[in-house]
Each structure stands twice: as structure tokens, then as C-alpha cells.
Design an enzyme around this catalytic site. Structure first.
Site, PDB file in Angstrom:
ATOM      1  N   GLY A 112       0.884  -0.807   0.031  1.00  6.79           N
ATOM      2  CA  GLY A 112       0.165   0.414   0.051  1.00  6.79           C
ATOM      3  C   GLY A 112       1.082   1.471   0.149  1.00  6.79           C
ATOM      4  O   GLY A 112       0.870   1.804   0.885  1.00  6.79           O
ATOM      5  N   SER A 145       1.389   3.702  -2.484  1.00 10.61           N
ATOM      6  CA  SER A 145       1.355   4.705  -3.576  1.00 10.61           C
ATOM      7  C   SER A 145       0.752   6.100  -2.904  1.00 10.61           C
ATOM      8  O   SER A 145       0.321   7.170  -3.710  1.00 10.61           O
ATOM      9  CB  SER A 145       0.158   4.089  -4.653  1.00 10.61           C
ATOM     10  OG  SER A 145      -0.667   4.056  -4.300  1.00 10.61           O
ATOM     11  N   SER A 152      -2.681  -1.713  12.385  1.00 10.09           N
ATOM     12  CA  SER A 152      -3.680  -1.941  12.620  1.00 10.09           C
ATOM     13  C   SER A 152      -3.942  -0.203  12.734  1.00 10.09           C
ATOM     14  O   SER A 152      -4.289   0.442  11.750  1.00 10.09           O
ATOM     15  CB  SER A 152      -3.228  -2.638  14.074  1.00 10.09           C
ATOM     16  OG  SER A 152      -4.955  -2.394  14.460  1.00 10.09           O
ATOM     17  N   TYR A 185     -15.266  -1.560   9.227  1.00 14.02           N
ATOM     18  CA  TYR A 185     -13.724  -1.725   9.905  1.00 14.02           C
ATOM     19  C   TYR A 185     -13.074  -2.252  11.527  1.00 14.02           C
ATOM     20  O   TYR A 185     -11.400  -3.275  11.386  1.00 14.02           O
ATOM     21  CB  TYR A 185     -13.044  -0.605   9.271  1.00 14.02           C
ATOM     22  CG  TYR A 185     -12.109   0.441   9.822  1.00 14.02           C
ATOM     23  CD1 TYR A 185     -11.683  -0.145   8.748  1.00 14.02           C
ATOM     24  CD2 TYR A 185     -11.972   1.008  10.871  1.00 14.02           C
ATOM     25  CE1 TYR A 185      -9.606   0.420   8.684  1.00 14.02           C
ATOM     26  CE2 TYR A 185     -10.143   1.220  10.224  1.00 14.02           C
ATOM     27  CZ  TYR A 185      -9.100   1.208   9.800  1.00 14.02           C
ATOM     28  OH  TYR A 185      -7.884   1.526   9.854  1.00 14.02           O
ATOM     29  N   LYS A 203      -9.492  -4.847  11.573  1.00 13.73           N
ATOM     30  CA  LYS A 203      -8.473  -3.843  12.430  1.00 13.73           C
ATOM     31  C   LYS A 203      -8.304  -4.542  13.952  1.00 13.73           C
ATOM     32  O   LYS A 203      -7.042  -5.808  14.372  1.00 13.73           O
ATOM     33  CB  LYS A 203      -8.423  -3.160  13.168  1.00 13.73           C
ATOM     34  CG  LYS A 203      -8.029  -1.869  11.624  1.00 13.73           C
ATOM     35  CD  LYS A 203      -6.780  -2.396  11.195  1.00 13.73           C
ATOM     36  CE  LYS A 203      -6.711  -1.266   9.842  1.00 13.73           C
ATOM     37  NZ  LYS A 203      -5.113  -2.115   8.882  1.00 13.73           N
ATOM     38  N   PHE A 235      -3.939  10.576  11.608  1.00 12.11           N
ATOM     39  CA  PHE A 235      -2.725  11.421  11.163  1.00 12.11           C
ATOM     40  C   PHE A 235      -3.537  11.794   9.908  1.00 12.11           C
ATOM     41  O   PHE A 235      -4.742  10.975   8.717  1.00 12.11           O
ATOM     42  CB  PHE A 235      -2.092  10.011  10.753  1.00 12.11           C
ATOM     43  CG  PHE A 235      -0.337  10.044  11.839  1.00 12.11           C
ATOM     44  CD1 PHE A 235       0.011  10.476  12.342  1.00 12.11           C
ATOM     45  CD2 PHE A 235      -1.646   9.144  12.739  1.00 12.11           C
ATOM     46  CE1 PHE A 235       0.686  10.508  13.709  1.00 12.11           C
ATOM     47  CE2 PHE A 235      -0.374   8.311  13.592  1.00 12.11           C
ATOM     48  CZ  PHE A 235       0.634  10.021  14.220  1.00 12.11           C
TER      49      PHE A 235
END
Length: 284
Positions: free
Chosen positions: A11, A13, A135, A150, A154, A183
Site C-alpha cells: 500500500g 502509493s 492496525s 472496519y 483491525k 493522521f
């Protein structure tokens, strides 16, 4: 940086994965990085002698196996694996379809399991290696309306990562579960966050959560992704890295709140909990 390492990052990109790859390459590490579309990855990162971009479908074992093999052929070994690829899925448990839920599990859970399954023979043969599984604070605390599926993915990542750490220890392989808070990446944009195809208006708390994440939190997250990935790189030099690492003040506070509440609940219900043994006194 103590030694040059070979990193395998999924992952890559956009988001944390892209920031990580750029910092690693700048530090002189060898990096194999995956994305569903090779053009996106090459355009985002550019070219370098120490960079191997790979188009990989993480839900297909043959695609993952080929990527692992190409990395070993190119660089001779793999030192650090970062299972970063994944996406968010909004929607209450009732309104998300079986297909929507299973697709989220395919990418977020079975994708990293495919990577682990195919990289472990190499790490075992080396008798060394480090696996970092991304996670979320949602993998430790599940009380986010509209994020049940979701969070479940996780929670699964955290569960199999704890087992992996116990299984891999004998081979000199470390495992860390990284659980970020919010973030400032593209995670809450349409390309990284699925929404329910058939929303149910009765779920007011879910609609409010969806609106807040897409319109208020997105772009205003408190976490700096560049600082986060610098910590991931630092972890690879630790002789005894942590099994669990929460990233962000928000993640730390949320995790602390759950631990405190759980301890209080366990104390309140201790007599019931411990009353089930054959030799335990009966409850009054």
C-alpha cells in the site's frame, strides 16, 4: 541508521506507505513496494536503483508470492515487512452488505495474511526478520458508530499478530502491531474510505459520524505522517521492539480510557467471573 535493510512495504502509493517509502529510499535502504496500480506507485515515488515497484493484488496468493520472489531475486533477502495496505469502511452492521463486509476483510485481513504466509519461509531461513502490521486505534477500541466492520478487521489483525509474535519468536523474528490515531493522510477521502451502498436513515449516530469524518476530521487530523513513519524506521533498529505501539496522543488517550474502563468493569463483576469453577463458592 545502523545498517542498510531490505524493506517490503504494501500500500505504498499514498498515505503512510508513500511517506515511509520516500524516507527509506532517502536513507539508502533497499525498498520493494506494492500498489494495485504500478503507474500510481511509479508516479508517486519516481525511480531509483534501490527501489522495486510492484503491481500486486494482495487478495490473490499468486500475485503476493510473485512479489515476494521478485524482491528476494532483486535484493537477496527481506529484513522488514510492513503490512500497510488497507482501507476504511463506513456503515452500520445492519446496512453494510455481506459483499461490502467481506471485501473489507479480504483486503485488511486476508491480504496481510497472504504476505505473511509467503514471506515467512524466507525470514525463517534467515533466522531473522521484522514484521510491522498496521492496525488502528479502531483495532483496540470498537465504539466508533459506523466503523464496526472496519474495527473488526483491525481487531483481527491485532489477534493474528499476537499469535504470529509467539510463533515467530523461535526464529529470531519480531512483530509489532502499530495502532495509529488520526493522521493527516488521504485515509478519509473517497479513494480510501468506503461508504454504504444502501444507507439506513434511522442510524443517526452513523450518519453524524460519517459527516464528521468526511467533512470535519478529514484534513484536520492532528497526527503528522512524516513523524509516524520516522518512528517505524527507528523501530527496525530496536533489538526488542514493542508488540503493541499506539501512535498519536489521541490513540494513547483512547486506549488508556478503554483499559481503565475494562479494569473497573472487571473489578465490579469479579465475583460473577470467578464463580464458575467446580470448587468456587456459589453466588448468594
Amino acid at each position: 541508521m545502523s545498517t542498510q535493510k531490505v524493506w517490503f512495504v504494501t500500500g505504498a502509493s499514498k498515505g503512510l506507505g508513500l511517506s515511509l517509502v520516500k524516507q527509506l529510499l532517502a536513507a539508502g535502504h533497499n525498498v520493494a513496494a506494492t500498489s494495485r496500480r504500478l503507474d500510481d506507485l511509479s508516479r508517486a515515488v519516481g525511480t531509483a536503483d534501490n527501489f522495486l515497484p510492484l503491481a500486486v493484488d494482495l487478495t490473490t496468493e499468486s500475485s503476493v508470492a510473485q512479489a515476494i520472489n521478485q524482491t528476494i531475486e532483486q535484493f537477496g533477502r527481506i529484513d522488514v515487512v510492513v503490512n500497510n495496505a488497507g482501507y476504511g469502511q463506513l456503515g452500520s452492521l445492519e446496512e453494510l452488505s455481506d459483499a461490502e463486509a467481506r471485501t473489507n476483510f479480504d483486503v485488511n485481513v486476508f491480504g496481510p495474511l497472504n504476505v505473511i504466509r509467503h514471506v515467512m519461509p524466507q525470514l525463517r531461513s534467515q533466522q531473522s526478520g521484522y514484521i510491522i502490521n498496521l492496525s488502528s486505534i479502531g483495532g483496540f477500541v470498537g465504539n466508533f458508530p459506523g466503523f464496526g466492520v472496519y474495527c473488526a478487521t483491525k481487531f483481527a489483525v491485532e489477534g493474528f499478530s499476537e499469535a504470529l509474535a509467539a510463533e515467530a519468536k523461535a526464529f529470531g523474528i519480531h512483530v509489532t502491531i502499530v495502532s495509529p490515531g488520526y493522521f493527516r493522510t488521504e485515509f478519509l477521502t473517497s479513494g480510501s474510505l468506503g461508504t454504504p451502498a444502501n444507507p439506513i436513515d434511522a442510524y443517526q449516530s452513523v450518519r453524524e459520524s460519517q459527516q464528521a469524518h468526511q467533512e470535519q476530521i478529514n484534513g484536520n487530523q492532528p497526527g503528522d505522517p512524516e513523524k509516524a513513519v520516522a518512528i517505524l524506521i527507528r523501530l527496525a533498529d530496536e533489538p526488542n521492539p514493542p508488540l503493541h505501539l499506539f501512535l498519536g496522543q489521541d490513540a494513547f488517550d483512547t486506549a488508556t480510557g478503554k483499559i481503565t474502563a475494562l479494569q473497573q468493569e472487571m473489578t465490579t463483576w469479579k465475583n460473577v467471573t470467578t464463580s464458575t469453577g467446580f470448587d468456587a463458592p456459589a453466588l448468594a
